[in-house]
Structure formats: C-alpha cells, structure tokens
Design an enzyme around this catalytic site. Sequence first.
Site, PDB file in Angstrom:
ATOM      1  N   SER A  37     -16.224 -60.148 -20.988  1.00  0.00           N
ATOM      2  CA  SER A  37     -15.740 -58.810 -20.552  1.00  0.00           C
ATOM      3  C   SER A  37     -16.336 -57.780 -21.632  1.00  0.00           C
ATOM      4  CB  SER A  37     -14.130 -59.185 -20.824  1.00  0.00           C
ATOM      5  OG  SER A  37     -13.358 -58.634 -20.072  1.00  0.00           O
ATOM      6  N   ARG A  38     -16.427 -56.618 -20.948  1.00  0.00           N
ATOM      7  CA  ARG A  38     -17.184 -55.669 -21.713  1.00  0.00           C
ATOM      8  C   ARG A  38     -16.038 -55.168 -22.810  1.00  0.00           C
ATOM      9  NH1 ARG A  38     -17.440 -51.396 -17.408  1.00  0.00           N
ATOM     10  NH2 ARG A  38     -15.231 -52.140 -17.250  1.00  0.00           N
ATOM     11  N   LYS A  91      -8.451 -62.379  -5.462  1.00  0.00           N
ATOM     12  CA  LYS A  91      -8.506 -61.477  -4.319  1.00  0.00           C
ATOM     13  C   LYS A  91      -8.581 -60.053  -4.715  1.00  0.00           C
ATOM     14  CE  LYS A  91      -5.222 -59.290  -4.273  1.00  0.00           C
ATOM     15  NZ  LYS A  91      -4.355 -58.189  -4.977  1.00  0.00           N
ATOM     16  N   ASP A 169      -4.371 -53.389  -1.755  1.00  0.00           N
ATOM     17  CA  ASP A 169      -4.544 -54.455  -2.700  1.00  0.00           C
ATOM     18  C   ASP A 169      -3.349 -55.309  -2.814  1.00  0.00           C
ATOM     19  OD1 ASP A 169      -6.161 -55.375  -5.467  1.00  0.00           O
ATOM     20  OD2 ASP A 169      -3.648 -54.878  -6.020  1.00  0.00           O
TER      21      ASP A 169
HETATM   22  P1  NAP Z   1      -7.339 -54.610 -14.498  1.00  0.00           P
HETATM   23  O1  NAP Z   1      -6.243 -54.967 -15.589  1.00  0.00           O
HETATM   24  O2  NAP Z   1      -7.779 -53.259 -14.590  1.00  0.00           O
HETATM   25  O3  NAP Z   1      -8.678 -55.597 -15.220  1.00  0.00           O
HETATM   26  C1  NAP Z   1      -9.615 -55.718 -14.305  1.00  0.00           C
HETATM   27  C2  NAP Z   1     -10.777 -56.163 -15.571  1.00  0.00           C
HETATM   28  O4  NAP Z   1     -12.162 -55.994 -14.876  1.00  0.00           O
HETATM   29  C3  NAP Z   1     -10.846 -55.025 -16.466  1.00  0.00           C
HETATM   30  O5  NAP Z   1     -10.160 -55.440 -17.752  1.00  0.00           O
HETATM   31  C4  NAP Z   1     -12.377 -54.849 -16.864  1.00  0.00           C
HETATM   32  O6  NAP Z   1     -12.771 -55.644 -17.962  1.00  0.00           O
HETATM   33  C5  NAP Z   1     -12.976 -55.511 -15.709  1.00  0.00           C
HETATM   34  N1  NAP Z   1     -13.831 -54.572 -15.189  1.00  0.00           N
HETATM   35  C6  NAP Z   1     -13.435 -53.278 -14.626  1.00  0.00           C
HETATM   36  N2  NAP Z   1     -14.579 -52.523 -14.235  1.00  0.00           N
HETATM   37  C7  NAP Z   1     -15.602 -53.388 -14.455  1.00  0.00           C
HETATM   38  C8  NAP Z   1     -16.935 -52.866 -14.116  1.00  0.00           C
HETATM   39  N3  NAP Z   1     -17.208 -51.927 -13.483  1.00  0.00           N
HETATM   40  N4  NAP Z   1     -17.795 -53.780 -14.582  1.00  0.00           N
HETATM   41  C9  NAP Z   1     -17.458 -55.162 -15.122  1.00  0.00           C
HETATM   42  N5  NAP Z   1     -16.122 -55.535 -15.151  1.00  0.00           N
HETATM   43  C10 NAP Z   1     -15.248 -54.588 -14.930  1.00  0.00           C
HETATM   44  O7  NAP Z   1      -7.366 -55.309 -13.129  1.00  0.00           O
HETATM   45  P2  NAP Z   1      -6.224 -56.379 -12.574  1.00  0.00           P
HETATM   46  O8  NAP Z   1      -5.091 -56.097 -12.534  1.00  0.00           O
HETATM   47  O9  NAP Z   1      -6.550 -57.719 -13.824  1.00  0.00           O
HETATM   48  O10 NAP Z   1      -6.867 -57.192 -11.396  1.00  0.00           O
HETATM   49  C11 NAP Z   1      -8.146 -57.552 -11.451  1.00  0.00           C
HETATM   50  C12 NAP Z   1      -8.368 -58.388  -9.867  1.00  0.00           C
HETATM   51  O11 NAP Z   1      -7.100 -59.304  -9.926  1.00  0.00           O
HETATM   52  C13 NAP Z   1      -8.230 -57.323  -8.772  1.00  0.00           C
HETATM   53  O12 NAP Z   1      -8.703 -57.657  -7.749  1.00  0.00           O
HETATM   54  C14 NAP Z   1      -6.833 -57.580  -8.398  1.00  0.00           C
HETATM   55  O13 NAP Z   1      -6.309 -57.090  -6.964  1.00  0.00           O
HETATM   56  C15 NAP Z   1      -6.546 -59.041  -8.805  1.00  0.00           C
HETATM   57  N6  NAP Z   1      -5.004 -59.067  -8.875  1.00  0.00           N
HETATM   58  C16 NAP Z   1      -4.238 -58.469  -9.714  1.00  0.00           C
HETATM   59  C17 NAP Z   1      -2.835 -58.751 -10.015  1.00  0.00           C
HETATM   60  C18 NAP Z   1      -2.098 -58.017 -10.739  1.00  0.00           C
HETATM   61  O14 NAP Z   1      -0.837 -58.308 -10.812  1.00  0.00           O
HETATM   62  N7  NAP Z   1      -2.537 -56.913 -11.741  1.00  0.00           N
HETATM   63  C19 NAP Z   1      -2.225 -59.821  -8.965  1.00  0.00           C
HETATM   64  C20 NAP Z   1      -3.092 -60.718  -8.407  1.00  0.00           C
HETATM   65  C21 NAP Z   1      -4.477 -60.375  -8.217  1.00  0.00           C
HETATM   66  P3  NAP Z   1     -13.725 -55.167 -19.330  1.00  0.00           P
HETATM   67  O15 NAP Z   1     -13.588 -53.452 -19.205  1.00  0.00           O
HETATM   68  O16 NAP Z   1     -13.143 -55.892 -20.597  1.00  0.00           O
HETATM   69  O17 NAP Z   1     -14.795 -55.565 -18.749  1.00  0.00           O
END
Ligand code: NAP
Length: 309
Positions: A37-38, A91, A169
């Site tokens: 993770s970045r 997903k 989403d």
């Molecule tokens: P999030 O909190 O924004 O986290 C996503 C992570 O992805 C970030 O912490 C970031 O980590 C990394 N990322 C973002 N942009 C990036 C890039 N350009 N290159 C490389 N890494 C990048 O989002 P999230 O809610 O966890 O969701 C992530 C996935 O899980 C999505 O597909 C979402 O649909 C799914 N999901 C989410 C939930 C929910 O309740 N939140 C539930 C089920 C599924 P770094 O900055 O440390 O690299």
Amino acid sequence: MPKQISVGLVGVGKIARDQHFPAIAGNDGFELVACASRNAQVDGVRNYKTIQEMLAAEPELQAISLCATPQVRFEQAKAALLAGKHVMLEKPPGASVVEVAILEELAREHGCTLFASWHSRYAPAVEPARAWLAARQIKAVTVLWKEDVRKWHPNQDWIWQPGGLGVFDPGINALSSMTRILPRAFFLKSAELWVPSNRQTPIAANLDFIDDRDTPIRAEFDWRHGPEELWQIEVTTTDGVLRLSQGGKVLHIDGASVDIGPEREYPGLYERFHELITSGQSDVDLRPLEHVADALLLGHRHAAEPFIE
Ligand code: NAP
C-alpha cells in the site's frame, strides 16, 4: 487442519481493515505475510509500497488479495497472475468487463485461481432465498438499495471518477445478489441516471429489467438517502412474497421471519477462495458488472446538483 496458503494483500483501505484482515486472521487456511500500500503500514507483516515490490521480494507468496480501487485492479491482477499467484479480486472485479475476461484467460494460462468475489452473495439470506425461489414462478421484483454516500464513502474521490461506478459501487452488490437468487436470466430495458454536474459517475439510478417471461424487475439505487440505509430485495411470486433486507442479513417470507444464521460474508469469501485454490478452479461471474455496463450504455442521463464533499 486445512492447507495453509500464504497471502499478500494489496490496497490497505477501509475494506481491508474492516473485513479482510479479520477474515484472514479467522481462517486457518491462510497466513497473511505481506501488504502493499502506498500510504499504509500494517503491523506484524512485511510492508511494501507496490505490488511489484512485494512480488519481487516475496517469491514464496502463493496468493494475493486485491483490495485497492477498481481502476488499478487490472494491472495489479496481471502482475500477480504473471508471477504465478492465485488472485482474489474485491468487487467490482475491474473497471471494464473485458479486462476481467482477459484476466480469466491469463489465470488459465498460468495455472492460477482467479476469484472475482461478490461479498453480498455470502450474506446469510442469499442461499435460502435462492433455494426458495428456484422452483417458484416470479411475478415481480423490486430492489431498493439506498444509503447516504457521505456516511459510507467519505472522501473516496476515486468513486466519482470514470471506472469508480458511483452509486453502482453499492448497487452492484444488489445486482450480485439478484443474479444469484433469481431463477431466470434478466436484462436491462431502460435506465435513468442522475449524475452530479461536477462529477463523472451517477449519484442515483433507476433500472428497469425484464426476463424472457416479461417479469418486471425494478431496481432503485440512491446515495441521497439517510441516515438509515435501505438494502432490500422483494420478490413477489405466485406462492407469496420473499423479502431479503439489511443487505441479506434478514429474510422474510410472507411477513414471517426465516431463521438464517449469523452474518459471515468475508469469512465465507475466504473459505471459497481456499476451496478454489485447493481444487484448482476459478470463479468469475461477470453478470453484475455487465448489468452496470448496460446501464451506462442505455441510461438516460439527468444532471443532478453538484456533489460537494
Ligand atoms: P478506500 O478506503 O479508498 O481504500 C482503497 C485503497 O486503495 C486506498 O487505501 C489506497 O491505498 C489504494 N489505492 C487507491 N488508489 C490507488 C491507486 N491509484 N493505486 C494504487 N492503490 C490505490 O476504498 P475501500 O472502501 O476500501 O474500497 C476498496 C474496494 O473495496 C472497492 O472496490 C470497493 O468497492 C470495495 N468494497 C468496499 C466496501 C466498503 O464498505 N468500503 C465494501 C465492500 C467492498 P494506498 O493509498 O495506501 O495505496
């Protein structure tokens, strides 16, 4: 004791912390050894900034769980599969339909498992609903998937960018359950999309599907809702009404509660990933993503109020 598989997780954000880490920790068949993770560091494992660094430094790693945003899923999955790792995709499995089909082919060529996971399908009401509906005649389906975007997606700018899906989403979770429980295939006839004038993806969508028997299937997704979320699928059949609510945690048939057991979506996902790896299979069902793509193809767009975080 199940065979232990070493796993690396990529993209340490909300879902990794809320669900993946506890689910991996609770599964004897997996050991989390590294994260990439970045911006995040995880205690007790080796940390890297990118998947490429992780793959180079961890040749023994067997499986990768991809939890970053959908826009970067393909490149990360490709790198993992080319390195011979089994891959689980959060997903939605990608930012486009075809890229995931290409990943499936790559997995086959490299003898790896690819698991395009749909967590909502592991909600406890889904399989009992599927079983009850299997032999029944469906008259109509109404899906309401409404929540407050500020509560569930604070500061997630990626979700408003192309490939971020907007209200699809969460909506794709409903589509993943619908495609699992409804006995006949259905397709989109028309859609209305509301897109904030300062954003790229919809904040709300109404979708009208039918099947080959002209069964009306209506889905309404809305992020301008709150504070109590409404995640519900109601299926009217010739034998009564089935209602799956709270995203699949609760099941009613003709108003009577059905006992379906505890919630264990992510533990269920990792059990499935383990089973797929040990049996040498993949599981890639693209139908939920295809329905979203169809909505974006057919949808009649309306300009909505600008969305200010
Ligand atoms: P999030 O909190 O924004 O986290 C996503 C992570 O992805 C970030 O912490 C970031 O980590 C990394 N990322 C973002 N942009 C990036 C890039 N350009 N290159 C490389 N890494 C990048 O989002 P999230 O809610 O966890 O969701 C992530 C996935 O899980 C999505 O597909 C979402 O649909 C799914 N999901 C989410 C939930 C929910 O309740 N939140 C539930 C089920 C599924 P770094 O900055 O440390 O690299």
